[in-house]
Design an enzyme around this catalytic site. Structure first.
Site, PDB file in Angstrom:
ATOM      1  N   HIS A 291     -11.754  11.673   7.144  1.00  7.97           N
ATOM      2  CA  HIS A 291     -11.687  12.587   6.005  1.00  7.97           C
ATOM      3  C   HIS A 291     -11.737  11.786   4.714  1.00  7.97           C
ATOM      4  O   HIS A 291     -11.394  10.600   4.687  1.00  7.97           O
ATOM      5  CB  HIS A 291     -10.435  13.467   6.048  1.00  7.97           C
ATOM      6  CG  HIS A 291      -9.155  12.769   6.378  1.00  7.97           C
ATOM      7  ND1 HIS A 291      -8.472  12.003   5.481  1.00  7.97           N
ATOM      8  CD2 HIS A 291      -8.443  12.733   7.530  1.00  7.97           C
ATOM      9  CE1 HIS A 291      -7.377  11.525   6.047  1.00  7.97           C
ATOM     10  NE2 HIS A 291      -7.338  11.948   7.292  1.00  7.97           N
ATOM     11  N   HIS A 334      -0.205   5.089   4.666  1.00 11.20           N
ATOM     12  CA  HIS A 334      -0.974   4.600   3.533  1.00 11.20           C
ATOM     13  C   HIS A 334      -0.102   3.755   2.610  1.00 11.20           C
ATOM     14  O   HIS A 334       1.073   4.035   2.419  1.00 11.20           O
ATOM     15  CB  HIS A 334      -1.504   5.823   2.758  1.00 11.20           C
ATOM     16  CG  HIS A 334      -2.516   5.492   1.703  1.00 11.20           C
ATOM     17  ND1 HIS A 334      -3.656   4.767   1.948  1.00 11.20           N
ATOM     18  CD2 HIS A 334      -2.561   5.816   0.394  1.00 11.20           C
ATOM     19  CE1 HIS A 334      -4.357   4.655   0.844  1.00 11.20           C
ATOM     20  NE2 HIS A 334      -3.703   5.273  -0.123  1.00 11.20           N
ATOM     21  N   GLU A 340       1.765   7.804  -6.926  1.00 16.40           N
ATOM     22  CA  GLU A 340       1.512   9.204  -6.588  1.00 16.40           C
ATOM     23  C   GLU A 340       2.776  10.036  -6.763  1.00 16.40           C
ATOM     24  O   GLU A 340       3.781   9.820  -6.084  1.00 16.40           O
ATOM     25  CB  GLU A 340       1.032   9.322  -5.145  1.00 16.40           C
ATOM     26  CG  GLU A 340      -0.251   8.558  -4.847  1.00 16.40           C
ATOM     27  CD  GLU A 340      -0.670   8.655  -3.393  1.00 16.40           C
ATOM     28  OE1 GLU A 340       0.024   9.348  -2.622  1.00 16.40           O
ATOM     29  OE2 GLU A 340      -1.680   8.030  -3.034  1.00 16.40           O
ATOM     30  N   HIS A 364       5.834   8.298  -4.742  1.00 16.20           N
ATOM     31  CA  HIS A 364       5.526   7.081  -4.010  1.00 16.20           C
ATOM     32  C   HIS A 364       4.872   6.128  -5.005  1.00 16.20           C
ATOM     33  O   HIS A 364       3.706   6.310  -5.367  1.00 16.20           O
ATOM     34  CB  HIS A 364       4.601   7.370  -2.828  1.00 16.20           C
ATOM     35  CG  HIS A 364       5.172   8.374  -1.872  1.00 16.20           C
ATOM     36  ND1 HIS A 364       4.436   9.420  -1.361  1.00 16.20           N
ATOM     37  CD2 HIS A 364       6.414   8.489  -1.351  1.00 16.20           C
ATOM     38  CE1 HIS A 364       5.199  10.136  -0.551  1.00 16.20           C
ATOM     39  NE2 HIS A 364       6.403   9.594  -0.529  1.00 16.20           N
ATOM     40  N   HIS A 370       3.808   5.252   2.750  1.00 16.43           N
ATOM     41  CA  HIS A 370       4.122   6.660   2.950  1.00 16.43           C
ATOM     42  C   HIS A 370       3.131   7.275   3.914  1.00 16.43           C
ATOM     43  O   HIS A 370       2.149   6.656   4.314  1.00 16.43           O
ATOM     44  CB  HIS A 370       4.156   7.409   1.619  1.00 16.43           C
ATOM     45  CG  HIS A 370       2.891   7.309   0.818  1.00 16.43           C
ATOM     46  ND1 HIS A 370       2.552   6.180   0.101  1.00 16.43           N
ATOM     47  CD2 HIS A 370       1.878   8.191   0.614  1.00 16.43           C
ATOM     48  CE1 HIS A 370       1.391   6.371  -0.523  1.00 16.43           C
ATOM     49  NE2 HIS A 370       0.959   7.583  -0.208  1.00 16.43           N
TER      50      HIS A 370
END
Length: 433
Positions: A291, A334, A340, A364, A370
């Site tokens: 994705h 990730h 973020e 984060h 995370h």
């Protein structure tokens, strides 16, 4: 619940709009004729430097009952309320993952301005870089008080309760599932439509928010310029004492006026305020496996000094089809150079089983690991990968290239979750030789 007013709008992002609340108020040829129509005063609002390129130049001509110069000296406010700016006097820049529950409903009589508290900031407001991220809770309308932010433009994301945002350039209604942007230096006040309201505010110190480049996507997809709604001219002809609060240099200043500052009878240009319904966002996704990165969900961006490293991106993850085969579908584990901040308007996040609820938030920071909690990971790795439509959920993200410093208020808030790290407790070793 009180009905949301049905207002007229002009459409098109950053296009050149023209509108008048009284017939003949808008000059047809000159921007500043010797005698402006109807005894009005001509005044230009420059949202960018005069010589910036045309595609990023922001300016509007207004025709108002009184020019903005008609006031006495501003005085600095001694109280700080809850709004803080970068760089923070206190706070902490932490690598730890942080998450908050929704803030409590405010006591009676708290308006939009008094109900703002700052989560985190980055950059330097004096250098016009970085952002401030705030939440708001309100139980009362602003009536005799107006506000203006000279430090940044404001992106308002309601989570509970619609708002009526009355600006110099006209009125906007903004409900949960929409967002509004009030450009830098625009005076406004906020009325509630209902008993109380709560949501999020992004204060962008940097380059003006704009649509992201589409690159290989081509001409269509993501947010379409035609879906952005700008107000038509509307004005208050109000002659009575009011107060104007201005955010300037990371501090609050105020001045008393003998009239409403929302007295523009006609205007033309592209520096104003606007609203966008996130249901009009056209998401893109994979058609086979894997994705795309979350950047493909960007609604608006504030460009940074280096290509691809924005001062701030605003991304949204609404209803969409997920059809990837042989793919772990939730957001993967990730670590990221970008910081973020996540908020949730409704529903749930597809990588969190519980704990991240509407009105809550998470942060984060740069390089903080995370991803899905254990329950979500177990469900996702065992799922039947038939085509699935994700509906009823609206998470969003404020992403910045800079590390975010968290305020003492946010760190000490009673609704911060001190055990957020436990979301990943019990992730087992799965390695087999």
């Amino acid at each position: 619940m009180t009905a949301v007013p049905q207002l007229d709008y002009q459409h098109g992002f950053a296009g050149h709009h023209q509108t008048e609340a009284e017939a003949g108020a808008l000059p047809k040829r000159q921007n500043s004729p010797q005698h402006a129509p109807l005894g009005l005063y001509a005044e230009q609002h420059s949202g960018s430097a005069f010589t910036e390129p045309r595609e990023v130049n922001r300016r509007s001509w207004s025709y108002r009952i009184r020019p903005s110069v008609a006031h006495t000296a501003f005085r600095e406010r001694p109280e700080r309320i809850g709004w803080e700016s970068a760089p923070l006097a206190g706070g902490i820049t932490s690598p730890n993952r942080l998450r908050w529950n929704p803030p409590p409903v405010p006591a009676a009589g708290v308006d939009f301005l008094d109900g703002i508290r700052t989560f985190a900031t980055c950059g330097d407001v004096a250098q016009r870089t970085g952002v401030g991220i705030h939440w708001y809770t309100a139980s009362a309308s602003m009536t005799d008080r107006y506000m203006v932010d000279a430090d940044g433009e404001l992106l308002i994301v309601p989570q509970t309760g619609p708002l009526l945002v009355l600006t110099e350039f006209g009125r906007l209604t903004v409900s949960p599932g929409e967002f509004a942007v009030v450009n830098r230096g625009v005076r406004f006040r906020v009325e509630l439509i209902g008993s109380h309201a709560a949501g999020y505010v992004l204060e962008n110190y940097g380059a003006t928010l704009t649509l992201p480049e589409l690159g290989p996507i081509g001409a269509n997809g993501l947010a379409d310029a035609r879906h952005f709604r700008y107000p038509v001219a509307w004005y208050e002809d109000r002659e009575e004492p009011v107060e104007l609060w201005q955010r300037f240099g990371g501090r609050w200043w105020s001045v008393e006026l003998d009239h409403s500052p929302l007295d523009i009878v006609a205007w033309h240009g592209n520096h104003a305020a606007y609203v966008f319904d996130l249901d009009d966002f056209c998401p893109l996704n994979t058609a086979l496996w894997d994705h795309p990165d979350p950047s493909v969900f960007t609604v608006l961006t504030s460009p940074g000094p280096r290509p691809g490293q924005p001062n701030m991106d605003f991304a949204v993850f609404g209803d969409r089809w997920v059809v990837a085969e042989d793919t772990y579908r939730p957001p993967h584990f990730h670590r990221n150079q970008m910081s973020e901040f996540m908020g949730l308007v409704r529903g749930s996040h597809d990588s969190k089983a519980e704990g991240f609820v509407p009105g809550g938030a998470s942060l984060h920071n740069q390089w903080s690991a995370h991803g899905a909690d254990r329950e979500t990971f177990d469900l996702a790795t065992g799922a039947d990968l038939a085509p699935q439509k994700l509906t009823g959920s609206l998470p969003f993200m404020f992403e910045t290239r800079l590390a975010l410093s968290v305020t003492d208020t946010a760190m000490g808030a009673g609704h911060r979750q001190p055990d957020y790290d436990s979301s990943w407790t019990g992730i087992e070793r799965r390695f087999r030789r």
